[in-house]
Design an enzyme around this catalytic site. Structure first.
Site, mmCIF file in Angstrom:
data_model
loop_
_atom_site.group_PDB
_atom_site.id
_atom_site.type_symbol
_atom_site.label_atom_id
_atom_site.label_comp_id
_atom_site.label_asym_id
_atom_site.label_seq_id
_atom_site.Cartn_x
_atom_site.Cartn_y
_atom_site.Cartn_z
ATOM 1 N N SER A 159 0.825 -1.203 0.000
ATOM 2 C CA SER A 159 0.000 0.000 0.000
ATOM 3 C C SER A 159 0.863 1.259 0.000
ATOM 4 C CB SER A 159 -0.962 -0.030 1.192
ATOM 5 O OG SER A 159 -1.912 0.994 1.103
ATOM 6 N N ASP A 311 -2.482 6.410 -4.064
ATOM 7 C CA ASP A 311 -1.284 5.821 -3.476
ATOM 8 C C ASP A 311 -0.743 4.720 -4.403
ATOM 9 O OD1 ASP A 311 -3.178 3.872 -3.005
ATOM 10 O OD2 ASP A 311 -2.614 3.505 -0.931
ATOM 11 N N ASP A 315 -5.576 2.296 -4.118
ATOM 12 C CA ASP A 315 -6.840 2.093 -3.408
ATOM 13 C C ASP A 315 -7.238 3.339 -2.627
ATOM 14 O OD1 ASP A 315 -4.895 1.794 -1.443
ATOM 15 O OD2 ASP A 315 -5.691 -0.086 -0.634
#
Length: 596
Positions: A159, A311, A315
């Site tokens: 992430s 990012d 997401d």
């Protein structure tokens, strides 16, 4: 045997085992170094496969993200998938049919290596693999699992973590991250696997490369989120600057924006380069103002209406717009979620698209203003635990009986439709641009649109405090803090009496009658109903003046989080800055009441 001896023994197993020579050389260098701290950190434990999968620093060792740990985890996940299939436990799989999964990765270093390792291990276990040809957004992986009727999936991503990290997100057949009981079932299987158990040699006949065809179907699905096409047609030249922060949104998000009708899209060229080292930012986290600097600079140069970022795995999103003075301001995650919910309700109602079976979702630590909006408009809103797997679970529970129209949380994520069962920046970015277009069509900026929501529903400032306590002693300290809060309930916060306490560990809500002395005799306790009857180590306090404080230890990091919602007076749009200042001025007193 002390810790160092145990570490050396584990490291020696890697030197003696079937590992590649480069890995062995790196282990030798750690063992020969005078400072053994890196060796200890790399081998003192095995990187834990948690409820969401894996995440950690990359490097050699059992406590690192590398192809060996990734393969070991995948073997356990494959064992579980095959077991559930044999038991007939998949809704999307007929008895005797082949289990299938989707596998992908983001822009991080080693992403392709890890994804191909995952594909090889799955296929070696007789599982069909749909492997994306190259990096793709996390939400597209979720979409593809449902679209291809798969039973699971893996996305290799960390992430928005720093460049040194990588991770492994495990998904289930509905396209959401794995929930109970399957999360624990997978963990148990992973923990049983020894490196010698891993089936490494992939079956190429079971690996199918996918790409553009899924991109198109996903883009069309994202387009279904659109509410008011006319506003977009009227404001098709809305001046948009977008940056993917070197990540996976670089192609799909501009494509989606154009498919919605936006024609004036600019990108930050330096950040369109795929690079797992993220050379233009300190951290690839769009929540950090620093990561938005290049976008804002380009936005100033081009006189843009708004600057948007996703990012690395696309997401999450971040939104920057101009305030009443023409200055760039970052819209925080609570404000973003609030704007989405307000717009969806009001504009679907205006266009006669809102029906009684529609509902919204937020997480328990997300702004209570969203509940005020939903209640006033007569739209059902449910509260779920932190994490989009819980929002997805609510969608799964009510599928076929009620219609999901949106859900989000304070950490810069929104899930605008149910074709994806995770936070989704492509759809959220397109929708926020539609909101900006609608606002501009009404003679407002996006900032003014937000201010009008505050004027209608009242102002409150959200703030998060993270208390970091690393190591074993830190974990014990955090545990003791939660014990103390429960054994000695807080009765007052920043001079306001606590009128309600929610404890999600015991699933009880205690309400106090302030007309009588505040004690257990005049307290009313009721049961909190949460999905699956699940509990969580979270405490929430509500005061007579409208303060809300949530306390939640992190499940993945050595810290405890405090979420504050602080109301303040805002009589006109011009009072916004003063209201923010007044709310934030109360934070020291709140912290003192909590002992932090």
């Amino acid at each position: 045997m002390d810790e160092l001896q145990q570490v050396i023994a584990r490291a020696q197993e890697w030197l003696d085992g079937n590992y590649d020579e480069q890995t062995k050389q790196q282990v030798r260098e750690m063992m020969e170094a005078e400072d053994k701290s890196l060796l200890i950190d790399s081998f003192y434990r095995t990187l834990e496969f948690g409820t969401g999968g894996l995440r950690g620093l990359m490097g050699p060792g059992c406590n690192r993200m590398n192809k060996y740990i990734v393969a070991q985890a995948t073997q356990g996940y494959a064992n579980y998938l095959n077991r559930i299939a044999k038991e007939g436990g998949f809704a999307t799989l007929k008895k005797g049919d082949q289990v299938s999964v989707v596998v992908c990765h983001d822009c991080r270093n080693n992403g392709r290596l890890f994804a191909e390792t995952v594909a090889d291990v799955f296929s070696a276990n007789g599982i069909k693999v749909y492997l994306f040809e190259s990096l793709r957004p996390t939400p597209e992986v979720s979409f593809a699992i449902r679209h291809l009727h798969c039973q699971g999936g893996v996305n290799v991503t960390a992430s928005h973590n720093p460049k040194e990290y990588n991770g492994y997100k495990a998904y289930w057949e509905d396209g959401s991250q794995v929930l109970q009981p399957h999360d624990q079932g997978i963990i148990d299987e992973v923990n049983k696997v020894q490196m010698s158990d891993v089936l490494w040699t992939g079956n190429k006949e079971l690996i199918q490369i996918i790409g553009g065809e899924i991109d198109y179907d996903y883009m069309m699905a994202v387009k279904s989120v659109m509410i008011d096409q006319q506003s977009i047609l009227n404001q098709k030249d809305l001046n948009i600057v977008y940056t993917p922060l070197h990540g996976t949104g670089r192609q799909i998000i501009p494509m989606c924006l154009r498919s919605w009708g936006f024609q004036n899209i600019h990108v930050v060229p330096e950040q369109m380069v795929i690079d797992g080292n993220f050379p233009t930012v300190v951290s690839p986290n769009p929540e950090n103002a620093e990561a938005m600097t290049m976008g804002m600079n380009l936005g100033t140069k081009l006189n843009a209406d708004l600057v948007i970022a996703s990012d690395p795995d696309a997401d999450r999103l971040a939104i920057v717009c101009r305030n009443d003075k023409g200055e760039w301001v970052i819209i925080n995650g609570n404000q973003t979620c609030m704007m989405f919910c307000y717009y969806i309700i009001n504009n679907m109602k205006r266009l006669n698209k809102l029906t009684p079976d529609m509902y919204l979702v937020k997480t328990i630590v997300t702004s209570e203003l969203i509940r005020k909006i939903a209640d006033k408009q007569g739209v059902e809103l449910t509260d779920e635990y932190t994490g989009f797997k819980w929002i997805a679970n609510r969608v799964r529970m009510w599928e076929g009986t009620r219609k999901y129209i949106g859900g989000g949380e304070e950490s810069f994520g929104f899930m605008a439709f149910d074709a994806v069962r995770d936070k989704c920046s492509p759809s959220a970015i397109c929708l926020i641009c539609e909101i900006a277009a609608y606002a501009k069509d009404q003679g407002m900026s996006l900032y003014e649109y937000l201010m009008n929501i505050y004027m209608e529903y009242g102002f409150q400032r959200e703030s998060t405090i993270n208390i970091v306590r690393p190591g074993k002693s830190g974990a014990e300290e955090i545990k003791q803090m939660m014990i103390n809060y429960r054994e000695h309930p807080i009765t007052e916060i920043a001079g306001e009496k606590v009128i309600r306490i929610k404890d999600y560990q015991s699933l009880t809500e205690t309400t106090f009658d302030l007309s009588n002395p505040r004690n257990i005799e005049n307290a009313k306790t009721t049961k909190i109903e949460m999905a699956l009857g699940a509990t969580s180590n979270v405490l929430q306090y509500f005061t007579e003046g409208g303060l809300k404080v949530s306390v939640r230890p992190s499940g993945t990091e050595p810290k405890i989080k405090f979420y504050f919602e602080i109301p303040a007076q805002m009589k006109s749009v011009k009072d916004y800055a003063a209201a923010v200042e007044a709310a934030e001025a109360r934070i020291p007193a709140i912290r003192q009441s909590l002992g932090i």
